[in-house]
Design a protein around this motif. Structure first.
Motif, mmCIF file in Angstrom:
data_model
loop_
_atom_site.group_PDB
_atom_site.id
_atom_site.type_symbol
_atom_site.label_atom_id
_atom_site.label_comp_id
_atom_site.label_asym_id
_atom_site.label_seq_id
_atom_site.Cartn_x
_atom_site.Cartn_y
_atom_site.Cartn_z
ATOM 1 N N GLU A 140 -17.655 73.216 20.212
ATOM 2 C CA GLU A 140 -18.155 72.586 18.988
ATOM 3 C C GLU A 140 -18.325 71.082 19.173
ATOM 4 O O GLU A 140 -19.309 70.490 18.708
ATOM 5 C CB GLU A 140 -17.191 72.852 17.829
ATOM 6 C CG GLU A 140 -17.201 74.283 17.332
ATOM 7 C CD GLU A 140 -16.202 74.501 16.207
ATOM 8 O OE1 GLU A 140 -15.531 73.517 15.822
ATOM 9 O OE2 GLU A 140 -16.090 75.637 15.729
ATOM 10 N N ALA A 141 -17.356 70.463 19.859
ATOM 11 C CA ALA A 141 -17.454 69.024 20.105
ATOM 12 C C ALA A 141 -18.688 68.697 20.936
ATOM 13 O O ALA A 141 -19.416 67.734 20.644
ATOM 14 C CB ALA A 141 -16.189 68.531 20.802
ATOM 15 N N GLN A 143 -21.201 74.790 14.532
ATOM 16 C CA GLN A 143 -20.799 73.960 13.412
ATOM 17 C C GLN A 143 -22.020 73.362 12.717
ATOM 18 O O GLN A 143 -22.964 72.927 13.353
ATOM 19 C CB GLN A 143 -19.874 72.833 13.884
ATOM 20 C CG GLN A 143 -19.373 71.963 12.751
ATOM 21 C CD GLN A 143 -18.024 71.372 13.087
ATOM 22 O OE1 GLN A 143 -17.217 72.040 13.724
ATOM 23 N NE2 GLN A 143 -17.781 70.151 12.663
ATOM 24 N N HIS A 198 -16.782 64.525 11.552
ATOM 25 C CA HIS A 198 -16.593 65.932 11.900
ATOM 26 C C HIS A 198 -15.251 66.111 12.607
ATOM 27 O O HIS A 198 -14.783 65.215 13.318
ATOM 28 C CB HIS A 198 -17.712 66.418 12.837
ATOM 29 C CG HIS A 198 -19.076 66.390 12.221
ATOM 30 N ND1 HIS A 198 -19.628 67.459 11.565
ATOM 31 C CD2 HIS A 198 -20.007 65.400 12.171
ATOM 32 C CE1 HIS A 198 -20.842 67.146 11.141
ATOM 33 N NE2 HIS A 198 -21.093 65.898 11.496
ATOM 34 N N GLU A 199 -14.663 67.289 12.437
ATOM 35 C CA GLU A 199 -13.420 67.656 13.119
ATOM 36 C C GLU A 199 -13.605 69.000 13.812
ATOM 37 O O GLU A 199 -13.190 70.045 13.295
ATOM 38 C CB GLU A 199 -12.244 67.735 12.137
ATOM 39 C CG GLU A 199 -11.770 66.388 11.622
ATOM 40 C CD GLU A 199 -10.497 66.506 10.812
ATOM 41 O OE1 GLU A 199 -10.084 67.657 10.490
ATOM 42 O OE2 GLU A 199 -9.901 65.474 10.493
ATOM 43 N N PRO A 200 -14.218 69.020 14.984
ATOM 44 C CA PRO A 200 -14.398 70.297 15.702
ATOM 45 C C PRO A 200 -13.048 70.862 16.119
ATOM 46 O O PRO A 200 -12.095 70.130 16.375
ATOM 47 C CB PRO A 200 -15.236 69.888 16.917
ATOM 48 C CG PRO A 200 -14.924 68.443 17.128
ATOM 49 C CD PRO A 200 -14.740 67.869 15.755
ATOM 50 N N SER A 201 -12.976 72.189 16.210
ATOM 51 C CA SER A 201 -11.729 72.840 16.599
ATOM 52 C C SER A 201 -11.787 73.406 18.013
ATOM 53 O O SER A 201 -10.799 73.928 18.511
ATOM 54 C CB SER A 201 -11.391 73.968 15.615
ATOM 55 O OG SER A 201 -12.449 74.911 15.543
ATOM 56 N N THR A 202 -12.944 73.294 18.668
ATOM 57 C CA THR A 202 -13.082 73.752 20.050
ATOM 58 C C THR A 202 -13.902 72.725 20.832
ATOM 59 O O THR A 202 -14.663 71.927 20.259
ATOM 60 C CB THR A 202 -13.798 75.113 20.132
ATOM 61 O OG1 THR A 202 -15.157 74.959 19.709
ATOM 62 C CG2 THR A 202 -13.100 76.158 19.280
ATOM 63 N N GLU A 246 -21.448 70.428 21.146
ATOM 64 C CA GLU A 246 -22.645 70.651 20.330
ATOM 65 C C GLU A 246 -22.908 69.461 19.409
ATOM 66 O O GLU A 246 -24.057 69.032 19.227
ATOM 67 C CB GLU A 246 -22.492 71.937 19.517
ATOM 68 C CG GLU A 246 -22.548 73.202 20.356
ATOM 69 C CD GLU A 246 -22.238 74.452 19.549
ATOM 70 O OE1 GLU A 246 -21.727 74.306 18.412
ATOM 71 O OE2 GLU A 246 -22.501 75.554 20.041
ATOM 72 N N LEU A 247 -21.845 68.910 18.834
ATOM 73 C CA LEU A 247 -22.002 67.744 17.963
ATOM 74 C C LEU A 247 -22.480 66.526 18.745
ATOM 75 O O LEU A 247 -23.361 65.779 18.301
ATOM 76 C CB LEU A 247 -20.677 67.443 17.268
ATOM 77 C CG LEU A 247 -20.242 68.426 16.184
ATOM 78 C CD1 LEU A 247 -18.765 68.234 15.827
ATOM 79 C CD2 LEU A 247 -21.120 68.270 14.932
ATOM 80 N N ILE A 260 -16.565 61.875 15.593
ATOM 81 C CA ILE A 260 -16.193 63.241 15.972
ATOM 82 C C ILE A 260 -14.735 63.203 16.385
ATOM 83 O O ILE A 260 -14.389 62.768 17.489
ATOM 84 C CB ILE A 260 -17.089 63.753 17.112
ATOM 85 C CG1 ILE A 260 -18.562 63.722 16.666
ATOM 86 C CG2 ILE A 260 -16.687 65.159 17.520
ATOM 87 C CD1 ILE A 260 -19.544 64.048 17.773
ATOM 88 N N ILE A 290 -8.582 69.866 18.464
ATOM 89 C CA ILE A 290 -8.873 70.748 19.595
ATOM 90 C C ILE A 290 -7.599 70.965 20.397
ATOM 91 O O ILE A 290 -6.993 70.001 20.878
ATOM 92 C CB ILE A 290 -9.973 70.132 20.491
ATOM 93 C CG1 ILE A 290 -11.251 69.909 19.687
ATOM 94 C CG2 ILE A 290 -10.245 71.025 21.693
ATOM 95 C CD1 ILE A 290 -12.346 69.200 20.459
#
Length: 293
Positions: A17-18, A2, A10-14, A20-21, A53, A58
């Motif tokens: 990704e969360a 991402q 941010h809105e991670p979908s996995t 990593e943020l 985040i 997710i």
């Protein structure tokens, strides 16, 4: 991966990704679940550089699953109002705590992961999870690991999470023949943080206590397991005499401070009263404690 922005939302979908943020923004990152505590805290502290985040997109982080062997898994995004009516055997202590957490509107939004992850000594859900021998499921850059709830807290506001890690859920082992309860005292009914609280879980063989778990709320730097109190109860005949003895030991195990909610001495008195009442309620199933907030 991402795209990373300087500050913002941010809105991670996995989960990857969360993580990593969280790894990228480190101390500026803030997990947004229910938001009932986080947004209030940010306004109070006037946080300027926070990166929110939002993990609600997710999949797999919400809901309760009971396995055939009696184990229960609870996703971190499960709201507190869902926990109020858990039908699973042995989870009465968690149901009781959920019913006294904040107001109805707060319980409709607050999540179990948010309440525990804040690592507040006054968390209403952390002590019950400790008495249930629960484990927190933690995901991070190196994958998933399990952390016993009794070892999850390093200090006020400091969960045992490494950089890039977040809580994804909780695992509760089967609780055969277990009876539990949670009581707390507050300055106002229901909506206030606990001045003191006690969670208990009794495993019985007839009238004898085969195993006991006790954890204290708001009387130390973290939710406090009470091993000496458990030792008094273990193997004893359940009843007023041993419950009163356990209450005295629990008050000694408490490590309260004085603040604007209550003095340290008053908190010790509350622990004595609440311990007797919680043990009696767990054993008899009848709650008569006037301190229940």
């Amino acid at each position: 991966m991402q795209r990373i922005r300087p500050f913002g939302y941010h809105e991670p979908s996995t989960l990857r990704e969360a993580a990593e943020l969280l790894l990228a923004y480190r101390e500026n990152a803030r997990i947004l679940a229910g938001g009932t505590d986080l947004l209030v805290l940010m306004r109070r502290l006037k946080v300027a550089n926070a990166v929110l985040i939002n993990i609600k997109r997710i999949p797999g982080l919400e809901g309760v699953t009971r396995h055939d062997d009696g184990r229960v898994e609870i996703g971190a995004l499960t709201t507190v109002n869902i926990l109020e009516s858990l039908p699973h055997p042995g989870c009465a202590v968690l149901r009781a705590a959920s019913r006294v957490l904040g107001t109805r509107s707060v319980r409709n939004r607050a999540t179990i992961g948010g309440n525990v992850g804040r690592a507040s000594p006054a968390s209403d859900l952390s002590s019950p999870l400790i008495t249930l021998n629960a484990e927190a499921c933690v995901y991070g850059p190196l994958g998933e690991r399990l952390v016993p709830m009794s070892r999850l807290f390093l200090g006020p506001g400091r969960p045992d999470l490494g950089v890039g890690e977040l809580i994804t859920g909780f695992r509760i082992p089967a609780q055969p023949e277990a009876r539990g309860w949670y009581l707390k005292a507050g300055r106002t009914c229901g909506s206030d943080c606990a001045q003191a609280g006690v969670a208990v879980q009794l495993h019985l063989d007839g009238y004898h206590i085969r195993e006991a778990r006790v954890s204290l709320t708001a009387v130390g730097p973290t939710p406090l397991p009470a091993p000496q109190t458990e030792a008094v109860l273990r193997g004893a005949l359940a009843g007023p005499e041993v419950f009163a003895q356990a209450a005295l030991v629990a008050a000694d195990e408490a490590r309260p401070l004085t603040d604007f909610r209550a003095s340290a001495d008053y908190r010790r008195v509350l622990i004595k009263t609440l311990t007797v009442a919680a043990l009696t309620t767990a054993y008899t199933g009848e709650c008569t404690c006037s301190h229940q907030a």
